[in-house]
Enzyme design. Structure first.
Site, mmCIF file in Angstrom:
data_model
loop_
_atom_site.group_PDB
_atom_site.id
_atom_site.type_symbol
_atom_site.label_atom_id
_atom_site.label_comp_id
_atom_site.label_asym_id
_atom_site.label_seq_id
_atom_site.Cartn_x
_atom_site.Cartn_y
_atom_site.Cartn_z
ATOM 1 N N ASP A 1 5.680 -11.249 9.371
ATOM 2 C CA ASP A 1 6.080 -9.930 8.858
ATOM 3 C C ASP A 1 7.502 -9.645 9.343
ATOM 4 O O ASP A 1 7.735 -9.480 10.544
ATOM 5 C CB ASP A 1 5.088 -8.871 9.364
ATOM 6 C CG ASP A 1 5.163 -7.573 8.580
ATOM 7 O OD1 ASP A 1 6.212 -7.307 7.954
ATOM 8 O OD2 ASP A 1 4.176 -6.810 8.617
ATOM 9 N N GLU B 1 3.008 -8.587 1.590
ATOM 10 C CA GLU B 1 3.635 -7.258 1.549
ATOM 11 C C GLU B 1 4.977 -7.306 0.832
ATOM 12 O O GLU B 1 5.749 -8.246 1.017
ATOM 13 C CB GLU B 1 3.858 -6.769 2.991
ATOM 14 C CG GLU B 1 4.603 -5.439 3.108
ATOM 15 C CD GLU B 1 4.663 -4.916 4.539
ATOM 16 O OE1 GLU B 1 4.625 -5.738 5.480
ATOM 17 O OE2 GLU B 1 4.751 -3.677 4.699
ATOM 18 N N GLU C 1 1.350 -3.241 1.092
ATOM 19 C CA GLU C 1 0.812 -4.378 1.827
ATOM 20 C C GLU C 1 -0.694 -4.341 1.780
ATOM 21 O O GLU C 1 -1.301 -3.277 1.841
ATOM 22 C CB GLU C 1 1.293 -4.384 3.276
ATOM 23 C CG GLU C 1 0.987 -3.149 4.084
ATOM 24 C CD GLU C 1 1.767 -3.111 5.400
ATOM 25 O OE1 GLU C 1 1.576 -4.006 6.234
ATOM 26 O OE2 GLU C 1 2.577 -2.170 5.571
ATOM 27 N N ASP D 1 10.702 -4.255 4.217
ATOM 28 C CA ASP D 1 9.529 -4.640 5.004
ATOM 29 C C ASP D 1 8.679 -5.540 4.108
ATOM 30 O O ASP D 1 8.124 -5.080 3.100
ATOM 31 C CB ASP D 1 8.778 -3.345 5.390
ATOM 32 C CG ASP D 1 7.468 -3.578 6.112
ATOM 33 O OD1 ASP D 1 7.158 -4.734 6.451
ATOM 34 O OD2 ASP D 1 6.751 -2.573 6.343
ATOM 35 N N HIS E 1 7.500 4.206 8.908
ATOM 36 C CA HIS E 1 6.458 4.883 8.123
ATOM 37 C C HIS E 1 6.739 6.378 8.100
ATOM 38 O O HIS E 1 6.790 7.032 9.138
ATOM 39 C CB HIS E 1 5.036 4.582 8.605
ATOM 40 C CG HIS E 1 4.781 4.855 10.047
ATOM 41 N ND1 HIS E 1 4.193 6.009 10.486
ATOM 42 C CD2 HIS E 1 5.055 4.125 11.141
ATOM 43 C CE1 HIS E 1 4.089 5.957 11.800
ATOM 44 N NE2 HIS E 1 4.619 4.829 12.235
ATOM 45 N N HIS F 1 2.708 2.065 3.088
ATOM 46 C CA HIS F 1 3.318 3.297 3.620
ATOM 47 C C HIS F 1 4.655 3.535 2.947
ATOM 48 O O HIS F 1 5.287 2.589 2.483
ATOM 49 C CB HIS F 1 3.535 3.151 5.127
ATOM 50 C CG HIS F 1 4.184 1.853 5.528
ATOM 51 N ND1 HIS F 1 5.536 1.737 5.758
ATOM 52 C CD2 HIS F 1 3.673 0.595 5.701
ATOM 53 C CE1 HIS F 1 5.813 0.484 6.085
ATOM 54 N NE2 HIS F 1 4.715 -0.241 6.052
#
Ligand code: HZT
Ligand code: MN
Ligand code: MN
Length: 434
Positions: free
Chosen positions: A208, A415, A321, A219, A296, A288
């Site tokens: 990640d 994600e 994600e 992200d 977030h 998010h």
């Protein structure tokens, strides 16, 4: 490490980079494509729509050819800044998806196009971060092998990110600690100093990665395995994430996205050691929205039907994600914490000197971006643990411990980061890998 060091590392690659620049310039011209198909000029609505659709196809074709194309110009040890591969903010667009149904008018609306132009710099920053993400992940995907320890993996990813994004204080750099969670652990593991976790041939590794430019964070995460037996688990989660990405849009209810993700995820099963196991979405993990310097901010995107009727809105940036598991489908906090961030709101005055000093270091180096203990180590901080604990206990800093399902289970994640522009949805982190 500083910009100066990154520049020093990049210097020997100057010639390679120059070669890449001329290559990128050539590619930009090869199809005589006009990217902003001035469809509004044609009075006829159907014609305009057809043209917009055609342009979308072209753009996406161009993106997949150019994105990561850097790729061709990027060095094997990740040292060429993407600003040299794509001069003048010409970073590739993400995947462009037209809005559907009641929102299809947005595709060609002159009003919406005008709004698009207002946030162009933010978009350039996000596309630059996304291109760094693609090039770093394409490179490390080939270099990560069983037998490697996770600190080596983290350094490969993070040194590469710093060089490609041209790390500069809080203006550009790593968006959050590199997640390197194994097997039953789904998220928020990264090695601390002295951890010697090694990747095994039968492991399931979630990678990640976060990259930011001026606080605009991309992200995006993927899962790596070296044993074919996990293929259905990865297929399930990739399909579920792509479903969430497809469903996302202006005015869409968060709970409806969760329901669509759950249905797809649960349509898969996996056979392990002669046993057929259902694949479950991890119901207490979610996507998010992302705000400037805020990983977030506000909304959560469920990966199960939770009947949340909150809607996505124009202009919002989201991380979509999903996590699938062969275990219970529920994670708990487990093990030693590595991830932390300043608690945006709370601004407690720390009285203990060690905590005060550490708070100063955190504020000036990370602001509200998440950090990990390794990042404090490399700044020369030592014996900070009690100071850090004080800040966590007072609520000044939030701790994000590893999140794990039952021991012996396997979890996977995919994600993407997308933005709901006025005229279209752009999946910024899309690549030809996932
Ligand atoms: C927290 C700390 C970090 C955000 C999701 C996530 C990795 O699970 C609301 C919804 C980095 C990210 C985060 F260091 N988290 N995305 N990628 N982790 S989360 C969350 O805490 S809060 C999801
Ligand atoms: Mn992530
Ligand atoms: Mn995320």
């Amino acid at each position: 490490m500083s910009t100066a060091d990154a520049a020093a590392v990049a210097a020997p690659e100057k010639e390679l980079a120059e070669l890449a620049i001329s290559k990128a310039a050539n590619e930009g011209n090869d199809d005589g494509d006009s990217d902003d198909g001035e469809a509004g000029a044609d009075a006829d609505d159907d014609k305009a729509k057809a043209k917009a659709a055609k342009n979308k196809k072209k753009r996406n074709k161009k993106r997949s050819k150019k994105a990561g194309a850097g790729a061709a110009g990027q060095s094997a040890d990740l040292t060429v800044p993407v600003s040299q591969l794509f001069p003048n903010n010409s970073y590739p667009e993400g995947e462009i998806c037209e809005y559907r149904d009641d929102n299809n008018y947005r595709t060609t609306s002159e009003e919406m196009r005008a709004k698009d132009r207002l946030s162009e710099q933010k978009l350039f920053d996000l596309r630059r971060a996304a291109e760094v993400h693609r090039e770093v992940r394409q490179n490390v995907r080939e270099r990560i092998k069983p037998g490697m320890d996770l600190t080596t993996v983290a350094n490969m990813i993070e040194d590469g990110t710093r060089a490609l994004v041209e790390v500069k204080g809080l203006e550009a750099g790593i968006g959050f600690p590199t997640g390197l969670s194994l097997n039953h652990c789904a998220a928020h593991f990264t090695p601390n100093a002295g951890d010697h976790v090694v990747v095994g041939a039968d492991d399931v590794l979630k990678v990640d990665i976060g990259v930011h430019v001026n606080g605009h964070i991309v992200d995006s995460a993927f899962t790596m395995t070296w044993n074919k037996r996990y293929d259905q688990l990865l297929n399930a989660v990739k399909d579920a994430t792509n479903t969430g990405v497809r469903e996302a849009g202006i005015d869409v209810r968060l709970g409806d996205i969760g329901a669509a993700i759950q249905e797809v995820m649960e349509s898969y099963e996996i056979e392990l050691d002669g046993k057929t196991i259902p694949i479950k979405p991890i119901r207490n993990l979610c996507g998010h929205n992302i705000g400037p310097y805020t990983i977030h901010s506000g909304k959560s995107v469920p990966i199960v039907a939770n009947h949340d009727d909150t809607r996505m809105e124009e202009g919002e940036l989201f991380a979509i994600e999903t996590f699938g598991s062969t275990g219970t489908g529920y994670v708990h906090e487990e093990g030693v914490c590595s991830h932390y961030s300043l608690t945006g709101s709370a601004n407690t005055a720390a009285r203990i000197p060690s905590a005060r000093k550490l708070l100063q270091t955190i504020t000036s180096n990370f602001g509200t971006l998440p950090f990990c203990r390794r990042y404090l180590d490399r700044l020369g901080e030592s014996r900070y643990y009690l100071g850090l604990k004080t800040l966590v206990d007072s609520g000044t800093v939030t701790a994000y411990p590893p999140l794990c399902d039952a021991v012996g289970s396997y979890t996977a994640q995919f994600e993407h980061t997308l933005i709901l522009k006025p005229t279209a949805k752009e999946v910024l982190s899309r690549g030809d890998d996932y």
